[in-house]
Design a protein around this motif. Sequence first.
Motif, PDB file in Angstrom:
ATOM      1  N   ASP A   1       1.076  -1.133  -0.083  1.00 22.21           N
ATOM      2  CA  ASP A   1       0.072  -0.131  -0.047  1.00 22.21           C
ATOM      3  C   ASP A   1       0.878   1.164   0.046  1.00 22.21           C
ATOM      4  N   VAL A   2       2.200   1.086  -0.176  1.00 20.59           N
ATOM      5  CA  VAL A   2       3.138   2.368  -0.187  1.00 20.59           C
ATOM      6  C   VAL A   2       3.230   2.767  -1.613  1.00 20.59           C
ATOM      7  N   THR A   3       3.070   4.240  -1.742  1.00 19.39           N
ATOM      8  CA  THR A   3       3.346   4.844  -2.935  1.00 19.39           C
ATOM      9  C   THR A   3       4.285   5.891  -2.655  1.00 19.39           C
ATOM     10  N   GLU A   4       4.907   6.642  -3.871  1.00 19.84           N
ATOM     11  CA  GLU A   4       5.776   7.454  -3.831  1.00 19.84           C
ATOM     12  C   GLU A   4       5.114   8.601  -4.593  1.00 19.84           C
ATOM     13  N   VAL A   5       5.459   9.644  -3.855  1.00 24.16           N
ATOM     14  CA  VAL A   5       5.085  11.043  -4.498  1.00 24.16           C
ATOM     15  C   VAL A   5       6.149  12.192  -4.383  1.00 24.16           C
ATOM     16  N   ARG A   6       6.209  12.755  -5.684  1.00 19.92           N
ATOM     17  CA  ARG A   6       7.323  13.537  -5.818  1.00 19.92           C
ATOM     18  C   ARG A   6       6.936  15.051  -6.143  1.00 19.92           C
ATOM     19  N   HIS A   7       7.561  15.826  -5.404  1.00 19.48           N
ATOM     20  CA  HIS A   7       6.860  17.245  -5.751  1.00 19.48           C
ATOM     21  C   HIS A   7       8.009  18.259  -6.272  1.00 19.48           C
ATOM     22  N   HIS A   8       7.932  18.598  -7.435  1.00 18.14           N
ATOM     23  CA  HIS A   8       8.664  19.523  -8.130  1.00 18.14           C
ATOM     24  C   HIS A   8       8.245  21.034  -8.328  1.00 18.14           C
ATOM     25  N   MET A   9       9.399  21.993  -8.216  1.00 17.22           N
ATOM     26  CA  MET A   9       9.124  23.265  -8.712  1.00 17.22           C
ATOM     27  C   MET A   9       8.786  23.414  -9.887  1.00 17.22           C
ATOM     28  N   PRO A  10       7.990  24.372 -10.468  1.00 16.06           N
ATOM     29  CA  PRO A  10       7.750  24.524 -11.791  1.00 16.06           C
ATOM     30  C   PRO A  10       8.964  24.569 -12.866  1.00 16.06           C
ATOM     31  N   GLY A  11       9.243  23.639 -13.603  1.00 16.76           N
ATOM     32  CA  GLY A  11      10.388  23.822 -14.702  1.00 16.76           C
ATOM     33  C   GLY A  11      11.626  23.000 -14.033  1.00 16.76           C
ATOM     34  N   SER A  12      11.515  22.387 -12.914  1.00 18.85           N
ATOM     35  CA  SER A  12      12.637  21.889 -12.192  1.00 18.85           C
ATOM     36  C   SER A  12      12.645  20.364 -12.710  1.00 18.85           C
ATOM     37  N   ALA A  13      13.858  19.807 -13.038  1.00 22.02           N
ATOM     38  CA  ALA A  13      13.711  18.381 -13.340  1.00 22.02           C
ATOM     39  C   ALA A  13      13.905  17.531 -12.210  1.00 22.02           C
ATOM     40  N   ASP A  14      14.402  18.057 -10.934  1.00 24.17           N
ATOM     41  CA  ASP A  14      14.871  17.217  -9.696  1.00 24.17           C
ATOM     42  C   ASP A  14      13.675  17.561  -8.840  1.00 24.17           C
TER      43      ASP A  14
ATOM     44  N   THR B   1       4.005   7.600   1.121  1.00 21.54           N
ATOM     45  CA  THR B   1       2.555   7.329   1.468  1.00 21.54           C
ATOM     46  C   THR B   1       1.942   6.107   1.660  1.00 21.54           C
ATOM     47  N   GLN B   2       1.428   5.870   2.954  1.00 20.09           N
ATOM     48  CA  GLN B   2       0.658   4.565   3.346  1.00 20.09           C
ATOM     49  C   GLN B   2      -0.869   4.848   2.961  1.00 20.09           C
ATOM     50  N   GLY B   3      -0.984   3.698   2.213  1.00 17.88           N
ATOM     51  CA  GLY B   3      -2.700   3.689   1.784  1.00 17.88           C
ATOM     52  C   GLY B   3      -3.579   3.032   2.795  1.00 17.88           C
TER      53      GLY B   3
END
Length: 489
Positions: free
Chosen positions: A403-416, A423-425
């Motif tokens: 139930d574990v998923t990964e969420v990535r947060h990017h700044m606009p225009g950022s590759a990294d 996150t635990q479902g």
Amino acid sequence: MPLPADRLAAAWRDADLTPDAVARLIGDRALSLAASGNRVPALRAARAEDSALAAWVRLLVLGDPVRRDEIDATDDVVAALRDLAIADDDGTNLRPLVTLTPLTRADGRPGWVLSDRAVPGGEPAADHVIGVGPATRTLDAFAVPPEAGERVLDVGTGSGYLAVRAAGRGARVVATDINPRALHLTSIGAALSGVQLDLRRGSLLEPVNGLFDRIVSNPPFVISGTALAYRDGGDGDGLLAQLLRGIGDHLAAGGIAQLLGNWEHHAGEDWRERVGSWVREDLDLWVVQRDVVDPASYVDTWLRDEGSHPGADLDAFERAAGRWLEALAANGVTGIGVGHVTVRRRGDGETGPAWRRLEDAVGPVRYGLAEHVAQVLDSVTSLREGLADDAALLAARLVRAGDVTEVRHHMPGSADPQIIELTQGGGYGRTVRVTTALAAIVGASDGELPLGTLVDAVAALLEVDAGELAAEVLPEIRGLIEAGMLVPA
């Protein structure tokens, strides 16, 4: 000749008076509204159908008088309703005296428990037996279920819902309550549900001796000075403290106790230290604080629960609220914590220090909570017994929970990504911020390769020292195992 409970159970089975059938008849939303006092949508749905099931639901689930002919009952069934004080009969109409809650046993057979009817706008009697509400269902959802033959103790059984459910799994159940009426209604519910319970009257653990594999309790936890047996603990959070101080004496090796509770917050005192001091140091302890309520909101909620409402009698409401708030202030209470408590006695042969985790986990409870708790306790045992040192952990094969998923947060225009979260479902729905390296290790944890091999590979990919990376991520990995996000293969 069948006993009264047997006659009623047969009639209810014939009518399909089960949780699923009730939900299909009137809908989950209408049921939820009825539980909070608004019966109108549920009654409209039940009255729209001409069936014995609809009539039984109106009579005993919703508290609506019905004609005898509507439930299509024989004289023996009506006599059983009278004999067990479930409904009155005037020859034509039936009037409910209690509330019925259908349940489903582990073997799929139906069961039923009884409670006192709600008292809209009025104060319940001191021996009022509350129905199966959110607290009971929460405890049922988070308690690790017993195996057949195990000994179970239900402290403060109330309507007997948890006790009947456990007995339906084949467990040997002792149920206690200080309230004689609760034991009386529980005895009827057990008979209706076809299970055996050992019922004992007394406060908390006083009526019992011996050891149990499972202990569950939804004790009277409301921090107030009133005398409603079903909800008020008296003496602040002293009743919960008393129960937790004695509970270890009744746990068998490997036994688990699970409770709901409220505890006081005081200025300058960490709630973790307060609650943690109530449990013996040799026992595993896991406390999840689900919310912290300010005193004014707390008092308002529970005054309304007992039928006091500013719209009905403003002066009486304000006097009661003032007295309650003054008492909390005099005791230095700045807030009230609400949450789940799990205590475990280590199994025979288990060594190492006891495990303690006292944490905040605010937000909606997800699915599979009991399974999550059981898995975490098993993983903690693995950490303590087989993976206690870093070398053993690096040699272990771990699996990312499904139930574990990964969420990535990017700044606009950022590759990294600027932020990476796991996150635990299910379970408590935790979200944990992780580094790029740790995310890569978790993502590759499928049980095929030892953890040390994964650390070396990620270190090479990121061009960092493998030893330094291991020192950085191993504490985090232990935390993910304790949170149920990584599982020893």
